[in-house]
Design an enzyme around this catalytic site. Structure first.
Site, PDB file in Angstrom:
ATOM      1  N   LYS A 111       0.727  -1.095  -0.083  1.00  0.00           N
ATOM      2  CA  LYS A 111       0.258   0.010  -0.135  1.00  0.00           C
ATOM      3  C   LYS A 111       0.940   1.221  -0.008  1.00  0.00           C
ATOM      4  CE  LYS A 111      -4.503  -1.818   0.024  1.00  0.00           C
ATOM      5  NZ  LYS A 111      -5.024  -1.662  -0.933  1.00  0.00           N
ATOM      6  N   LYS A 194      -6.301 -16.027 -13.081  1.00  0.00           N
ATOM      7  CA  LYS A 194      -7.537 -16.221 -12.354  1.00  0.00           C
ATOM      8  C   LYS A 194      -8.507 -15.282 -12.618  1.00  0.00           C
ATOM      9  CE  LYS A 194      -6.142 -16.118  -8.123  1.00  0.00           C
ATOM     10  NZ  LYS A 194      -6.140 -16.105  -6.481  1.00  0.00           N
ATOM     11  N   LYS A 197     -11.918  -9.106 -11.191  1.00  0.00           N
ATOM     12  CA  LYS A 197     -12.282  -8.148 -11.513  1.00  0.00           C
ATOM     13  C   LYS A 197     -11.475  -7.022 -12.056  1.00  0.00           C
ATOM     14  CE  LYS A 197     -15.034  -5.186  -9.259  1.00  0.00           C
ATOM     15  NZ  LYS A 197     -16.174  -4.532  -8.429  1.00  0.00           N
TER      16      LYS A 197
END
Ligand code: TRP
Length: 332
Positions: A111, A194, A197
């Protein structure tokens, strides 16, 4: 019977990867274990969502999990922010969580790299809140993937630290639920990796997709060239089609396309339309149920209320006992 806790990130609609990867396991677990499933809306505040967006996405997740079959009578399904005891335990645990160890957590470092302008204390202490989520119910099993292993290690450390500090055997150690070979791979429609979204909405099939949308997406699914020699190994994009078929089609259908592959007579267009048809049949009842639940505000309210009550009863007991151990005593 184990006590199981899992947090659900409230990020948009569920796709087949979420469904076969996590939700189906939850459906099985709720019959076998003492399960606490919650929507992690406090965690989501690290990204500062708009109030209306936050509410909508929490409602969305709730509707889809209920529609897919999570049963408020069988498991404890709740919203994290409905249980203030979690925040209280989080505050207590923070006193023994050290800056250095929190800064070393891989998801935090990631992050810092990806959003350098929003490195807030909530991000740094994300694993502490996750620890509180888990140990507040004294859970021993957490059905999460490999990416959460560092967080689980932190949960074990912080629980043990409390136990050692006060010389008690209060919090048990939580471990990942290992699904072993049952872990199903749900590939995306982009020919690699995989279903997710983040690879684009067109590469994932959502539980809310209608037949036309499913067909359109499958039509555009990436495929390689046709095989030119018998029994050739399958390239990734073709193996992916077979993996998708495995999830929704009958044995006979799969066997048929396997033999056309071997004989080099396979027509990818036909195979993709077959998958679209079978996917639609699979999803249709869930899609219908999502519509029904979405319209049934009373059912949603009742489900949330039952979850809140059950979760708070468990959480309040743990926090009450933890505070006594710490030395917080009532004067009246
Ligand atoms: N960190 C988890 C994720 O990213 C979500 C989560 C929050 C969670 N609290 C939890 C998972 C407690 C299991 C238990 O997916």
């Amino acid at each position: 019977m184990e006590t199981v806790v899992s947090g659900i990130r409230s990020t948009g609609n569920l796709h087949l990867g979420n469904y076969f990867g996590a939700l189906k396991n939850f459906l099985r677990m709720q019959n076998e274990h003492n399960c606490y499933f919650f929507i992690a809306d406090l965690h989501s505040l690290t990204t500062h969502p708009h109030p209306a967006d936050l509410h909508k996405s929490v409602r969305n997740v709730l509707v889809e999990y209920l529609a897919a079959g999570l049963d408020p009578e069988k498991c404890t399904l709740y919203i994290q922010s409905d249980v203030p005891e979690i925040s209280e335990l989080y505050l207590i645990l923070n006193m023994n969580a050290y800056k250095g160890e929190l800064e070393r957590v891989p998801s935090f470092k990631e992050k810092v790299r990806s959003q350098p302008n929003n490195v807030n204390a909530g991000l740094l202490t994300y694993p502490v809140l996750m620890t509180a989520d888990i140990i507040i119910h004294k859970a021993t099993k957490v059905p999460v993937g490999k990416d959460q292993e560092a967080h689980l290690e932190m949960a074990r450390n912080l629980g043990n630290r409390f136990n050692n500090m006060y010389e008690v055997d209060f919090f048990p150690e939580p471990y990942a639920f290992n699904f072993g070979e049952q872990l199903v791979k749900v590939p995306g429609l982009d020919g690699k990796g995989k279903m997710s979204k983040s690879s684009g909405e067109h590469t994932a099939i959502f539980l809310t997709d209608d037949e036309a949308t499913i067909t359109k997406k499958m039509k555009r699914a990436v495929t390689d060239m046709s095989p030119t020699e018998a029994n050739a190994p399958k390239p990734e994009s073709i193996q992916n089609l077979f993996d998708l078929m495995q999830l929704v089609s009958s044995k006979e259908t799969i066997a048929h396309f396997e033999s056309t592959w071997k004989e080099c007579s396979i027509r990818y267009g036909d195979m993709k339309m077959q998958i679209a048809k079978d996917m639609n049949s699979y999803i249709a009842p869930i899609r219908q149920r999502i519509k029904e639940v979405d319209a049934d505000t009373e059912f949603i309210a009742k489900a949330v209320k039952i979850g809140e009550e059950k979760a708070r009863a468990s959480a309040a007991k743990t926090v009450r006992e933890a505070k006594e151990i710490i030395g917080f005593r009532k004067f009246y």
